[in-house]
Design a protein around this motif. Sequence first.
Motif, PDB file in Angstrom:
ATOM      1  N   LYS A  95       0.870  -1.178   0.000  1.00 14.09           N
ATOM      2  CA  LYS A  95       0.000   0.000   0.000  1.00 14.09           C
ATOM      3  C   LYS A  95       0.904   1.224   0.000  1.00 14.09           C
ATOM      4  CE  LYS A  95      -1.682   1.591   3.777  1.00 14.09           C
ATOM      5  NZ  LYS A  95      -2.385   2.047   4.978  1.00 14.09           N
ATOM      6  N   GLY A 113       2.292   2.312 -10.274  1.00 12.68           N
ATOM      7  CA  GLY A 113       0.901   1.897 -10.455  1.00 12.68           C
ATOM      8  C   GLY A 113       0.714   0.439 -10.832  1.00 12.68           C
ATOM      9  N   LYS A 165      -1.673  -1.080  -5.779  1.00 10.60           N
ATOM     10  CA  LYS A 165      -3.068  -0.837  -6.164  1.00 10.60           C
ATOM     11  C   LYS A 165      -3.872  -0.138  -5.071  1.00 10.60           C
ATOM     12  CE  LYS A 165      -2.425  -3.080 -10.000  1.00 10.60           C
ATOM     13  NZ  LYS A 165      -2.043  -2.333 -11.160  1.00 10.60           N
ATOM     14  N   THR A 166      -3.273   0.064  -3.891  1.00  7.94           N
ATOM     15  CA  THR A 166      -3.976   0.675  -2.763  1.00  7.94           C
ATOM     16  C   THR A 166      -3.148   1.851  -2.263  1.00  7.94           C
ATOM     17  OG1 THR A 166      -4.864  -1.493  -2.150  1.00  7.94           O
ATOM     18  CG2 THR A 166      -4.959   0.223  -0.473  1.00  7.94           C
ATOM     19  N   GLN A 212      -5.308   5.299 -12.340  1.00  6.04           N
ATOM     20  CA  GLN A 212      -5.457   3.906 -11.926  1.00  6.04           C
ATOM     21  C   GLN A 212      -6.932   3.644 -11.609  1.00  6.04           C
ATOM     22  OE1 GLN A 212      -3.987   2.312  -8.067  1.00  6.04           O
ATOM     23  NE2 GLN A 212      -2.405   1.368  -9.331  1.00  6.04           N
ATOM     24  N   GLY A 258      -7.778   1.086  -8.924  1.00 13.11           N
ATOM     25  CA  GLY A 258      -7.085   1.176  -7.642  1.00 13.11           C
ATOM     26  C   GLY A 258      -8.032   1.473  -6.501  1.00 13.11           C
ATOM     27  N   THR A 259      -7.522   1.331  -5.288  1.00 13.18           N
ATOM     28  CA  THR A 259      -8.285   1.623  -4.082  1.00 13.18           C
ATOM     29  C   THR A 259      -7.689   2.855  -3.428  1.00 13.18           C
ATOM     30  OG1 THR A 259      -8.786  -0.716  -3.746  1.00 13.18           O
ATOM     31  CG2 THR A 259      -9.010   0.717  -1.834  1.00 13.18           C
TER      32      THR A 259
END
Length: 174
Positions: free
Chosen positions: A48, A85, A89-90, A117, A120-121
């Motif tokens: 993250k 990226g 993803k977070t 992204q 993404g989160t």
Amino acid sequence: SDLKFADTFNYATVPFYWSWMEPAQGQPNYTPVDNMVSWANSKGIAAKGHAVLYGESGMVPAWAGGNPSQSVQMQRVTDIFNRYGASIKTWDLVNEPVSAPGAMAVGPAYQLARQLQPGGTLLVNEYGQFYSGFDMFYANAYQTLRSYVTTQRAAGMPIDVVGLQAHEPLDTAW
């Protein structure tokens, strides 16, 4: 050791503190973060990204004079997402936007991150929400955060998750 970490955890937070990564404008040092992300990927540990932008005075590069322009901030988000990226993803994209807002362009940063992204989160990460001391600073802080998130989401800011952090043992939050 790194083997104990890999045997114990499947998730790691990677620091992206701007003042540490780019003490001289235009000369970012990606090597420490590259190494962390590469190692995590090699061990199957999800990473993250934490604090791409952070309004705390010590986390804004000195060359920005405490007030980086929105275009400079958006370039930083673009550079970080273009580089990491595929691996991360977070994101705690803007750290502590309620308690340490500084001059960060929070909404535009989240909009840009979503474009860069789409899958993404994006987290809004905040500190002190359940703190039992210094009530004059943090009493009912969770209500302020809830109002902030509700307002920002209604305005179209793509917040997927709310993250709550604590600095233990300094604040005995737990």
